[in-house]
Design an enzyme around this catalytic site. Structure first.
Site, PDB file in Angstrom:
ATOM      1  N   GLY A  46       0.835  -1.198   0.000  1.00 33.12           N
ATOM      2  CA  GLY A  46       0.000   0.000   0.000  1.00 33.12           C
ATOM      3  C   GLY A  46       0.868   1.246   0.000  1.00 33.12           C
ATOM      4  O   GLY A  46       2.028   1.210   0.418  1.00 33.12           O
ATOM      5  N   GLN A  51       2.980  10.012   1.053  1.00 34.68           N
ATOM      6  CA  GLN A  51       4.269   9.318   1.125  1.00 34.68           C
ATOM      7  C   GLN A  51       5.171   9.656  -0.056  1.00 34.68           C
ATOM      8  O   GLN A  51       6.380   9.423   0.002  1.00 34.68           O
ATOM      9  CB  GLN A  51       4.067   7.800   1.187  1.00 34.68           C
ATOM     10  CG  GLN A  51       3.489   7.335   2.520  1.00 34.68           C
ATOM     11  CD  GLN A  51       3.374   5.831   2.558  1.00 34.68           C
ATOM     12  OE1 GLN A  51       2.389   5.272   2.092  1.00 34.68           O
ATOM     13  NE2 GLN A  51       4.386   5.166   3.076  1.00 34.68           N
ATOM     14  N   CYS A  91       6.061  -0.127   7.072  1.00 35.60           N
ATOM     15  CA  CYS A  91       5.658   1.008   6.235  1.00 35.60           C
ATOM     16  C   CYS A  91       6.843   1.402   5.352  1.00 35.60           C
ATOM     17  O   CYS A  91       7.977   1.430   5.829  1.00 35.60           O
ATOM     18  CB  CYS A  91       5.261   2.171   7.140  1.00 35.60           C
ATOM     19  SG  CYS A  91       4.806   3.668   6.256  1.00 35.60           S
ATOM     20  N   LEU A  92       6.565   1.720   4.091  1.00 34.46           N
ATOM     21  CA  LEU A  92       7.647   2.115   3.181  1.00 34.46           C
ATOM     22  C   LEU A  92       8.330   3.407   3.641  1.00 34.46           C
ATOM     23  O   LEU A  92       9.468   3.667   3.265  1.00 34.46           O
ATOM     24  CB  LEU A  92       7.105   2.283   1.753  1.00 34.46           C
ATOM     25  CG  LEU A  92       6.604   0.992   1.088  1.00 34.46           C
ATOM     26  CD1 LEU A  92       6.002   1.305  -0.273  1.00 34.46           C
ATOM     27  CD2 LEU A  92       7.714  -0.042   0.968  1.00 34.46           C
ATOM     28  N   HIS A 133      -4.153   1.315   7.810  1.00 36.13           N
ATOM     29  CA  HIS A 133      -2.806   1.895   7.820  1.00 36.13           C
ATOM     30  C   HIS A 133      -2.711   3.051   6.812  1.00 36.13           C
ATOM     31  O   HIS A 133      -2.216   4.133   7.143  1.00 36.13           O
ATOM     32  CB  HIS A 133      -1.797   0.789   7.484  1.00 36.13           C
ATOM     33  CG  HIS A 133      -0.379   1.245   7.355  1.00 36.13           C
ATOM     34  ND1 HIS A 133       0.621   0.862   8.219  1.00 36.13           N
ATOM     35  CD2 HIS A 133       0.216   2.070   6.442  1.00 36.13           C
ATOM     36  CE1 HIS A 133       1.764   1.430   7.850  1.00 36.13           C
ATOM     37  NE2 HIS A 133       1.544   2.170   6.779  1.00 36.13           N
ATOM     38  N   GLU A 134      -3.192   2.806   5.586  1.00 34.74           N
ATOM     39  CA  GLU A 134      -3.064   3.833   4.537  1.00 34.74           C
ATOM     40  C   GLU A 134      -3.951   5.048   4.828  1.00 34.74           C
ATOM     41  O   GLU A 134      -3.555   6.180   4.580  1.00 34.74           O
ATOM     42  CB  GLU A 134      -3.385   3.248   3.156  1.00 34.74           C
ATOM     43  CG  GLU A 134      -2.463   2.125   2.698  1.00 34.74           C
ATOM     44  CD  GLU A 134      -0.979   2.438   2.828  1.00 34.74           C
ATOM     45  OE1 GLU A 134      -0.578   3.606   2.734  1.00 34.74           O
ATOM     46  OE2 GLU A 134      -0.203   1.481   3.044  1.00 34.74           O
ATOM     47  N   HIS A 137      -2.358   7.516   7.019  1.00 34.80           N
ATOM     48  CA  HIS A 137      -1.408   8.432   6.363  1.00 34.80           C
ATOM     49  C   HIS A 137      -2.106   9.713   5.901  1.00 34.80           C
ATOM     50  O   HIS A 137      -1.501  10.787   5.895  1.00 34.80           O
ATOM     51  CB  HIS A 137      -0.768   7.765   5.142  1.00 34.80           C
ATOM     52  CG  HIS A 137       0.395   6.863   5.467  1.00 34.80           C
ATOM     53  ND1 HIS A 137       1.528   7.324   6.092  1.00 34.80           N
ATOM     54  CD2 HIS A 137       0.602   5.543   5.217  1.00 34.80           C
ATOM     55  CE1 HIS A 137       2.386   6.312   6.227  1.00 34.80           C
ATOM     56  NE2 HIS A 137       1.851   5.220   5.710  1.00 34.80           N
TER      57      HIS A 137
END
Ligand code: NI
Length: 158
Positions: A46, A51, A91-92, A133-134, A137
């Site tokens: 995701g 991000q 997480c990226l 999670h997304e 953000h």
């Protein structure tokens, strides 16, 4: 199509609230393509627009094993959630780390797709976790603020 630079923890943009998308423009189409390219290149499941430095309420998710089932969620809202799951999350924007986070086990999310058509996405397990999670953000929240116990280096025992 382009790979964009992923912002990492500490970058102020990751802590801001993203703005609603009002229309599908060429610029937004390109953004979505780049988000998918960037997510797949980084082997993520995701990615949220902030991000890659864009404060728009757009999220891409692909939890399929083959990585060929992309979902695009625009202005997503969780309309129903229940149950509980506790598990490992990464997480990226926090490379090389993971931590234990408790989330709802099941969510129903209302969002627009890339054609600005309203759709409902229902998810359990990993998909439910990825959605939650997304969406965090888009509110400027990184999972590290929800980790139970210590943030761990990848490769370290849970
Ligand atoms: Ni993330």
């Amino acid at each position: 199509m382009a790979i964009r630079k992923i912002r990492v923890e500490g970058d102020p943009i990751l802590y801001k609230t993203s703005k609603e998308v009002s229309a599908m423009t060429n610029r937004n189409r390109e953004l979505i393509e780049d988000m998918l390219d960037t997510m797949y290149e980084a082997n993520g499941v995701g990615l949220a627009a902030p991000q890659i430095g864009v404060l728009k309420r757009i999220v891409v998710i692909d939890v399929s094993e083959e990585g060929n089932e992309p979902m695009v969620l625009i202005n997503p809202v969780i309309v129903e959630k229940d149950g509980e799951q506790t598990g490992s999350e990464g997480c990226l924007s926090v490379p090389g780390k993971h931590g234990i986070v408790t989330r709802a086990e099941h969510v129903i999310c209302s969002a627009l797709d890339e054609n600005m058509k309203e759709r409902k996405i229902e998810g359990t397990g990993l998909l439910a976790r990825a959605i939650q999670h997304e969406l965090d953000h888009l509110e400027g929240v990184i999972y590290t603020s929800k980790v139970e116990g210590d943030l761990m280096e990848n490769g370290e025992e849970d």
